[in-house]
Design a protein around this motif. Structure first.
Motif, short mmCIF file in Angstrom:
data_model
loop_
_atom_site.label_atom_id
_atom_site.label_comp_id
_atom_site.label_asym_id
_atom_site.label_seq_id
_atom_site.Cartn_x
_atom_site.Cartn_y
_atom_site.Cartn_z
N UNK A 14 17.91 54.27 -14.20
CA UNK A 14 18.29 52.91 -14.10
C UNK A 14 19.63 52.77 -13.36
N UNK A 15 20.53 53.85 -13.33
CA UNK A 15 21.73 53.89 -12.60
C UNK A 15 21.52 53.95 -11.06
N UNK A 16 20.32 54.39 -10.68
CA UNK A 16 20.09 54.74 -9.38
C UNK A 16 19.37 53.63 -8.67
N UNK A 17 18.27 53.02 -9.33
CA UNK A 17 17.53 51.67 -9.03
C UNK A 17 17.25 50.85 -10.23
N UNK A 18 16.98 49.68 -9.75
CA UNK A 18 16.89 48.62 -10.98
C UNK A 18 15.38 48.59 -11.21
N UNK A 19 14.57 47.94 -10.37
CA UNK A 19 13.28 47.57 -10.56
C UNK A 19 12.33 48.66 -10.59
N UNK A 20 12.71 49.87 -9.67
CA UNK A 20 11.80 50.99 -9.49
C UNK A 20 11.59 51.78 -10.77
N UNK A 21 12.50 51.75 -11.70
CA UNK A 21 12.04 52.70 -12.94
C UNK A 21 11.58 51.87 -14.00
N UNK A 22 11.84 50.52 -14.10
CA UNK A 22 11.16 49.61 -15.20
C UNK A 22 9.48 49.60 -14.76
N UNK A 87 15.97 50.95 -20.59
CA UNK A 87 15.23 52.15 -20.11
C UNK A 87 15.54 53.17 -21.46
N UNK A 88 16.79 53.32 -21.86
CA UNK A 88 17.18 54.28 -22.99
C UNK A 88 16.42 53.72 -24.40
N UNK A 89 16.41 52.33 -24.53
CA UNK A 89 15.98 52.12 -25.82
C UNK A 89 14.37 52.11 -25.80
N UNK A 90 13.78 52.07 -24.59
CA UNK A 90 12.43 51.92 -24.51
C UNK A 90 11.99 53.44 -24.76
N UNK A 91 12.59 54.48 -24.10
CA UNK A 91 12.21 55.80 -24.32
C UNK A 91 12.30 56.46 -25.64
N UNK A 92 13.59 55.71 -26.23
CA UNK A 92 14.02 56.13 -27.60
C UNK A 92 13.04 55.47 -28.59
N UNK A 93 12.61 54.24 -28.54
CA UNK A 93 11.63 53.66 -29.47
C UNK A 93 10.35 54.34 -29.34
N UNK A 151 12.64 59.40 -14.44
CA UNK A 151 11.63 58.62 -15.03
C UNK A 151 10.36 59.56 -15.55
N UNK A 152 9.90 60.51 -14.53
CA UNK A 152 8.70 61.53 -14.84
C UNK A 152 9.30 62.40 -15.92
N UNK A 153 10.38 62.85 -15.76
CA UNK A 153 10.98 63.95 -16.41
C UNK A 153 11.07 63.33 -17.90
N UNK A 155 9.31 61.44 -19.63
CA UNK A 155 8.01 61.42 -20.41
C UNK A 155 7.61 62.98 -20.39
N UNK A 156 7.66 63.74 -19.44
CA UNK A 156 7.02 65.06 -19.42
C UNK A 156 8.06 66.34 -19.70
N UNK A 157 9.19 66.00 -19.39
CA UNK A 157 10.05 67.04 -19.51
C UNK A 157 11.46 66.47 -19.87
N UNK A 158 11.82 65.94 -21.11
CA UNK A 158 12.83 65.19 -21.28
C UNK A 158 13.93 66.17 -21.38
N UNK A 159 14.06 67.47 -21.78
CA UNK A 159 15.06 68.48 -21.66
C UNK A 159 15.72 68.56 -20.33
N UNK A 160 14.79 68.74 -19.32
CA UNK A 160 15.28 68.99 -18.09
C UNK A 160 15.71 67.75 -17.48
N UNK A 161 15.08 66.36 -17.62
CA UNK A 161 15.47 65.17 -17.24
C UNK A 161 16.92 65.00 -17.77
N UNK A 162 17.12 65.21 -19.05
CA UNK A 162 18.64 65.08 -19.79
C UNK A 162 19.58 65.88 -19.18
N UNK A 163 19.30 67.44 -19.05
CA UNK A 163 20.36 67.97 -18.16
C UNK A 163 20.80 67.61 -16.68
N UNK A 164 19.67 67.00 -16.09
CA UNK A 164 19.96 66.41 -14.78
C UNK A 164 20.86 65.23 -14.73
#
Length: 200
Positions: A14-22, A87-93, A151-153, A155-164
């Motif tokens: 969400x810090x890189x693009x607005x509509x695309x991640x949503x 985005x953060x609240x949606x994934x956390x929920x 966005x893909x990370x 869902x599928x690889x949260x550890x790698x996405x969080x590190x990035x």
């Protein structure tokens, strides 16, 4: 810890693009779309899809032009904290969906952290834009690809996405230090007398 990393990954997008991640988060939840996404869950899916697809295409094409970069920087600077928070609240929920004991304030706290992360990343982009005059094409393409991957990370690889996401935060902090040095150097060039030491 995994839900937090997943939320950071999505918020960084969400810090890189607005509509695309949503748009991506809705398409990845094809059965439910944005039913669990704050704000968007109250909007008609047809309207949400139309608006997000239109703005995503505008982001992808206008970001390649100097005037489009300038316009997008202003809009994204205002909207990125809200998108990062959503985005953060949606994934956390979604991560806590099966845990009935998960406190609501944790989801809200993750949303606040995600919004701040998105704002910091957007400020970095604005800083580089005004320092360079325009962002190079390779940087724009890298932003688009990184946004999709985060966005893909989530869902599928949260550890790698969080590190990035944390690496992006580290780069943002380093960039702020470079900007401070550059600002001091520019000030010294414009006002050399103020930076000379007075004789004893």
């Amino acid at each position: 810890m995994i839900p937090l990393l997943a939320a950071l990954s999505a918020s960084a997008a969400g810090g890189l693009r607005i509509a695309l991640p949503l748009l991506l988060i809705g398409l990845l939840n094809a059965d439910e779309l944005w039913s669990h996404v704050p704000v968007l869950s109250r909007i008609s899916p047809q309207v949400a899809i139309g608006v997000l697809v239109s703005w995503s295409l505008f982001e992808l094409f206008a970001s390649k032009q100097p005037w489009g970069q300038r316009l997008l920087q202003n809009v994204q600077l205002l909207c990125s904290p809200f998108v990062g928070s959503i985005m953060g609240m949606a994934i956390a929920a979604a991560s806590f969906r099966d845990d009935s004991d998960a406190p609501t304030f944790i989801v809200a706290l993750i949303g606040i952290v995600g919004g701040l992360l998105a704002l910091v990343l957007q400020l970095v982009q604005v800083g580089w834009f005004y320092r360079l005059g325009k962002l190079p094409l390779w940087a724009i393409l890298a932003q688009d690809a990184l946004c999709v991957c985060l966005v893909l990370f989530a869902f599928d690889a949260p550890t790698e996405g969080g590190i990035i996401a944390l690496l992006l935060l580290w780069l943002a902090i380093r960039s702020s230090q470079e900007w401070y040095r550059w600002y001091i150097q520019q000030g010294a060039r414009k006002n050399p007398r103020q930076h000379k030491t007075e004789p004893d």
